[in-house]
Each structure stands twice: as C-alpha cells, then as structure tokens.
Design a protein around this motif. Structure first.
Motif, PDB file in Angstrom:
ATOM      1  N   ARG A 271     -11.802  75.078 -19.189  1.00 13.90           N
ATOM      2  CA  ARG A 271     -13.043  75.860 -19.168  1.00 13.90           C
ATOM      3  C   ARG A 271     -14.258  74.938 -19.182  1.00 13.90           C
ATOM      4  NH1 ARG A 271     -14.191  80.108 -23.884  1.00 13.90           N
ATOM      5  NH2 ARG A 271     -14.217  78.153 -25.068  1.00 13.90           N
TER       6      ARG A 271
ATOM      7  N   ARG B 107      -5.070  73.799 -29.382  1.00 15.72           N
ATOM      8  CA  ARG B 107      -4.894  75.238 -29.177  1.00 15.72           C
ATOM      9  C   ARG B 107      -5.257  75.675 -27.763  1.00 15.72           C
ATOM     10  NH1 ARG B 107      -6.806  79.315 -33.727  1.00 15.72           N
ATOM     11  NH2 ARG B 107      -4.904  78.404 -34.594  1.00 15.72           N
ATOM     12  N   TYR B 108      -6.404  75.229 -27.267  1.00 15.85           N
ATOM     13  CA  TYR B 108      -6.874  75.683 -25.965  1.00 15.85           C
ATOM     14  C   TYR B 108      -7.001  74.502 -25.002  1.00 15.85           C
ATOM     15  CZ  TYR B 108      -8.140  79.921 -28.509  1.00 15.85           C
ATOM     16  OH  TYR B 108      -8.097  81.056 -29.290  1.00 15.85           O
TER      17      TYR B 108
ATOM     18  N   SER C  62     -13.449  80.409 -15.814  1.00 21.93           N
ATOM     19  CA  SER C  62     -14.299  80.947 -16.887  1.00 21.93           C
ATOM     20  C   SER C  62     -15.505  80.052 -17.131  1.00 21.93           C
ATOM     21  CB  SER C  62     -13.485  81.084 -18.181  1.00 21.93           C
ATOM     22  OG  SER C  62     -12.460  82.037 -18.031  1.00 21.93           O
TER      23      SER C  62
ATOM     24  N   TRP D 175      -3.449  69.008 -25.831  1.00 15.12           N
ATOM     25  CA  TRP D 175      -4.867  69.299 -26.012  1.00 15.12           C
ATOM     26  C   TRP D 175      -5.166  70.205 -27.196  1.00 15.12           C
ATOM     27  CZ3 TRP D 175      -3.086  70.529 -20.793  1.00 15.12           C
ATOM     28  CH2 TRP D 175      -2.425  71.764 -20.709  1.00 15.12           C
TER      29      TRP D 175
ATOM     30  N   PHE E  33      -2.487  76.724 -17.025  1.00 11.82           N
ATOM     31  CA  PHE E  33      -3.525  76.412 -18.011  1.00 11.82           C
ATOM     32  C   PHE E  33      -4.864  76.174 -17.320  1.00 11.82           C
ATOM     33  CE2 PHE E  33       0.479  74.757 -19.827  1.00 11.82           C
ATOM     34  CZ  PHE E  33       0.545  75.538 -20.971  1.00 11.82           C
TER      35      PHE E  33
ATOM     36  N   ASP F  54      -8.195  78.569 -16.631  1.00 10.79           N
ATOM     37  CA  ASP F  54      -9.376  78.708 -17.486  1.00 10.79           C
ATOM     38  C   ASP F  54     -10.633  78.136 -16.836  1.00 10.79           C
ATOM     39  OD1 ASP F  54      -7.954  79.924 -19.477  1.00 10.79           O
ATOM     40  OD2 ASP F  54      -8.053  78.271 -20.904  1.00 10.79           O
TER      41      ASP F  54
END
Length: 341
Positions: free
Chosen positions: A128, A123-124, A82, A121, A76, A79
């Motif tokens: 990031r 959905r995402y 990004s 957390w 995870f 990210d």
C-alpha cells in the motif's frame, strides 16, 4: 511525430511512477491518467492475480479509469492499488457517485516471493505504501530494468525487469507498451545473447544484435521455471499495459488488449502457460480521433503488439541483478555491455 523517449509516456495523457524496496526485493509501477482513460483487459495465463478488472468489461457501466497498477508481491501486492487510491483521493480524483468520489484503479500482480528478498514484513505487507510512493513519483521520464514493479522480476535464466517502448502509426496515432517481465520461460534464443524480439528492434534499443543467422533445433529447446524437481514451484507472470492516444470505445480497448498478447508470444519462448498469469491492460487516452476506424484500430493493435515485444527485451536488457547471494545474473552480467553476434 518524432519519439523522444521510446517509452509508453510518448502517449499523451499518462505518466508512470515507480517505487521499490531493495530489502523486500519487490516494487510497484503505476500508470496515472491525466483524464479518465477508456480501458479494458485480457487474461491469457493460467494463474492470474488481479483487482477491479470486472469493471473493464465492455458491458460494465464505468466509462474510464484513473490509474492502472502493475506490481510484484503476488496476492499480497494487490494492496498497492489502495495506496494509489489514497493518493488520487487526496488530489480529488475519482469516479463520482453522488457526493462520494471513488478512484478507479485496476491492478495485476506478478509472483516474486521466492527471489531472495526478505518477505517477513509483519502483519501487513508494504505494498500500500509502495503504491502511494509510486503515484507520487509519476512522470513522463522513468527508468527501466530493475525498477518499480520489475524490481524483483525474474525469468527462467536471466533477471527480468520493467520494459517499455513506443512507436507511431501511419495515421499519426502514438502507441506504447509497458511490461513487467517476470516470465516463466525465456526472452533469449538458446544460450543467448540474441533476443527472440530481435527482428522487431528499433535501432540498438536492446543491444542491436538482431537475430542469429540460423535458429537451430538446439536453440529451440524448451526450458521454464520449475522444470527441474530441485527448482522452486513454477509460478510466474508477465503483465503489461498498452496504450494509445486514440479515442477508443471499451469494446475497442478489449480488442486491443487481446491483440497485444501477440507481443508476449513473440518476445518470450513461451507464454500463456498453466502457471503464467499473463494479463494485459489496454487504454486509450482519447487525444486523437480515428479517421478510418477499422484500419486505424487494426494498425494500432499490430503496433501495440510490436511495442510489447520490444519492451520485453528492453526490460531484460536494462535489468541489473538483485543484491542477494545466488541472485540471477542480468543479461549484461552474462554477455557484457557490448555483446556482438
């Protein structure tokens, strides 16, 4: 050259940024390069997690990278790169391909999903945004221990953390290391307080204890995360960046990353196991040409490994326990601020 920080940022041409979420129990550390840095990497653990590392191989076309990310979060956490890319793109930084600009941000992650933090957390995952925040904070001075990507780090018996160290070669090149100590095994000899890295310590950077008078067979007994059936799965990772101000080729950076793994083997008992993800990046910021290419590179590699050994101990020495019930104690919790042999 006199070192003023004993941090990887003594290497001219890079800055370090940290961001973490205390409730999550995880975070991100980013190295930003002032100019694209020649870099490569070496994985010697059996369970790595990485992003955009193929471009670091010496036969690949990309000449340099803009940043390197070390993060918690397991897969995870990938990210985070990004977020760093978004920050760099806003600054107009990246690899030009025609009219497009692509920031190049390789990354490695640690497994810190079972440390007691809230990983629900939605959905995402939040990495990031943590990556973006870490890039915003990048500076020459930064804190060690329970910070950034080392916030949620653990070892088999003590709280892990973010460590760093630096030194200078006989020809004047600066070398430094940055590490997230999330080790499967131990940084201390037996029941402590001495570190396996004690023979490499500069001054009292991690307590000044040196090594015990004798390392007994009992002190060499092995232990690791997950050895007991009652323990969580033994997933772990120690990840690092070593850097120098020398002018390097990608092949030389690859060799530097390989040699730097000696630092893991010396600072931990043990490394490179089946459930380790041990990954090391190596970068040259290109500020100082090598005069004796073979001799300089050999010394840079040897001292980079030494810096990594020291940085491992510093990361644990500077750590504080996570604010959760039954959290692992820190070195200072167990041995006090002024432990003595």
């Amino acid at each position: 050259m006199t070192q003023t920080r004993n941090l990887i940022t003594d290497v001219a041409g890079l800055r370090i940024g940290n961001a973490h979420d205390a409730a999550l129990g995880s975070g991100v550390t980013v190295a930003l390069f002032d100019e694209p840095a020649v870099a490569s990497y070496c994985v010697m653990g059996g369970a790595p997690g990485t992003r955009d590392t193929d471009l670091l191989e010496p036969d690949k076309v990309v000449p340099g990278v803009n940043a390197i990310v070390l993060s918690g979060g397991s897969a995870f956490g990938l990210d985070a790169a990004s977020g760093v890319q978004a920050y760099l793109r806003e600054k107009g930084i990246g690899f030009g391909v025609g009219s497009a600009l692509v920031p190049l941000v390789p990354q490695a992650i640690t497994f810190d999903l079972l440390n007691g933090g809230n990983k629900e957390w939605g959905r995402y995952p939040p990495y990031r945004e943590l990556g973006y925040e870490a890039a915003q904070t990048a500076a020459q001075d930064f804190a060690l221990g329970t910070q950034g990507g080392g916030y949620g780090a653990t070892t088999v018996n003590l709280k892990g953390g973010l460590g760093s160290a630096s030194t200078t070669t006989s020809s004047g090149h600066t070398v430094g290391a940055l590490v997230i100590v999330n080790a499967l095994a131990s940084t201390i000899i037996g029941q402590g307080p001495h570190f396996w890295a004690g023979g490499f310590e500069h001054g009292d950077e991690f307590g000044g204890l040196g090594l015990p008078e004798r390392i007994t067979p009992e002190m060499r007994q092995l232990d690791w995360k997950g050895r007991s059936r009652e323990s969580p799965p033994p997933v772990s990772t120690t990840i690092a960046l070593v850097a120098t101000d020398a002018v390097l080729t990608k092949a030389q950076a690859k060799r530097l990353a390989i040699v730097a793994h000696d630092g893991l083997a010396r600072g931990l008992r043990f490394a490179h196991a089946l459930y380790d993800g041990d990954t090391i990046f190596a970068a040259g910021t290109g500020r100082k040409p090598m005069q004796d290419e073979a001799g300089d590179l050999i010394e840079i590699g040897a001292l980079a490994a030494d810096c990594l050994t020291r940085a491992i101990a510093r990361g644990v020495y500077e750590a504080t326990a996570l604010p959760y019930p039954d959290a692992q104690p820190s070195w200072r919790d167990r041995y006090g601020m002024d432990a003595s042999p």
